[in-house]
Scaffold this motif. Structure first.
Motif, PDB file in Angstrom:
ATOM      1  N   ASP A 151      -6.806   0.077   3.419  1.00 56.88           N
ATOM      2  CA  ASP A 151      -5.867   0.355   2.323  1.00 56.88           C
ATOM      3  C   ASP A 151      -6.515   1.272   1.288  1.00 56.88           C
ATOM      4  OD1 ASP A 151      -4.146  -1.241   3.651  1.00 56.88           O
ATOM      5  OD2 ASP A 151      -3.980  -2.796   2.108  1.00 56.88           O
ATOM      6  N   THR A 160       0.831  -1.205   0.000  1.00 59.97           N
ATOM      7  CA  THR A 160       0.000   0.000   0.000  1.00 59.97           C
ATOM      8  C   THR A 160       0.870   1.261   0.000  1.00 59.97           C
ATOM      9  OG1 THR A 160      -1.676  -1.206   1.236  1.00 59.97           O
ATOM     10  CG2 THR A 160      -1.959   1.170   1.102  1.00 59.97           C
ATOM     11  N   GLU A 184      -3.946  -4.572  -5.688  1.00 58.04           N
ATOM     12  CA  GLU A 184      -3.218  -4.928  -4.466  1.00 58.04           C
ATOM     13  C   GLU A 184      -3.926  -6.129  -3.865  1.00 58.04           C
ATOM     14  OE1 GLU A 184      -2.619  -2.096  -1.212  1.00 58.04           O
ATOM     15  OE2 GLU A 184      -2.098  -3.773   0.106  1.00 58.04           O
TER      16      GLU A 184
HETATM   17 MG   LIG Z   1      -1.927  -3.045   2.053  1.00 58.83          MG
END
Ligand SMILES: [Mg+2]
Ligand SMILES: Nc1nc2c(ncn2[C@@H]2O[C@H](COP(=O)(O)OP(=O)(O)OP(=O)(O)O)[C@@H](O)[C@H]2O)c(=O)[nH]1
Length: 225
Positions: A74, A46, A120
């Protein structure tokens, strides 16, 4: 019973691969590269993306789909650095994202107005390795606090990745971590890996990462250009 469970899993994987192929086709139709960031929890995915959005956001139009088992922390962190939608997928227990979730997230994105897409993945060095999300490449993020032997202990993740970001290099003076040995282990598992050495905290080494992103970014025409 056991045999039936294996069949169900195979069907789930088959369906995932079909959806991933569909995603890959959609992204390719827009010439849009996508990078699936995978790592153990806390290696810095992140923060790497936060800094990338902050420092490259005026140059490249980037969108992020981020997955977490619980919370949308995040996505909240990432949303501070972009006006574009950050898609938060809360997996509710699952240890990886799947193609169905990414496909649903893509519905909300104007793909022809993007230069790059990041995913992610959930922080886990095992599960995400086996799930194709239709990405251009998996990028394994591996930090210097994790120990050099991680590529040997979790080989599938390093085998499936095309790129490796060795992050937290600012901590090298403080931790017993042999960078050359870590690279050597990773190359034993996957000789094709390309490496970046970064500190998402201080910005050290981020220039090579940005050059890489520039080189891969789609050149979708901007409105008014
Ligand atoms: Mg993360
Ligand atoms: N010193 C140092 N700390 C870092 C660096 N990158 C990330 N961190 C810190 O490491 C911790 C975890 O970073 P995150 O970016 O949340 O890691 P993540 O991989 O996204 O974690 P999950 O999403 O939970 O898997 C945070 O406290 C970051 O500030 C770095 O390059 N150097």
């Amino acid at each position: 019973m056991a045999i039936r469970r294996i069949e169900v899993r195979e069907r789930v994987m088959e369906k995932n691969d079909e959806l991933a192929a569909d995603i890959r086709q959609r992204l390719q139709a827009h010439g849009l590269p996508s990078f699936n960031l995978v790592s153990s929890p806390g290696s810095g995915k992140t923060l790497l993306l936060e800094r990338t959005l902050q420092e490259m956001g005026s140059e490249l139009r980037m969108a992020v789909v981020t997955g977490d088992v619980q919370t949308q922390n995040d996505a909240d962190r990432l949303a501070r650095w972009t006006d574009r939608l950050v898609h938060a997928v809360v997996t509710g227990g699952a240890c990886h994202l799947d193609a169905r979730q990414v496909s649903a997230a893509l519905e909300g994105l104007a793909l022809d107005e993007l230069d790059l897409l990041f995913v992610e993945n959930v922080g886990n060095l095992v599960c995400p390795a086996g799930w194709d999300l239709g990405e251009t490449a998996k990028v394994v993020v591996f930090s210097v606090t994790e120990g050099e032997d991680k590529p040997l202990k979790y080989p599938k993740m390093f085998r499936m990745a095309r790129y490796a970001v060795l992050n937290k290099v600012d901590l090298l003076p403080h931790v017993p971590f042999d960078l050359d040995l870590a690279v050597d282990y990773a190359k034993q598992i996957n000789p094709e890996l390309t490496f970046f050495f970064t500190s998402a905290l201080t910005g050290e080494g981020m220039g090579s990462w940005y050059d890489f992103l520039r080189a891969h970014a789609c050149s979708n025409v901007r409105p008014g250009a």
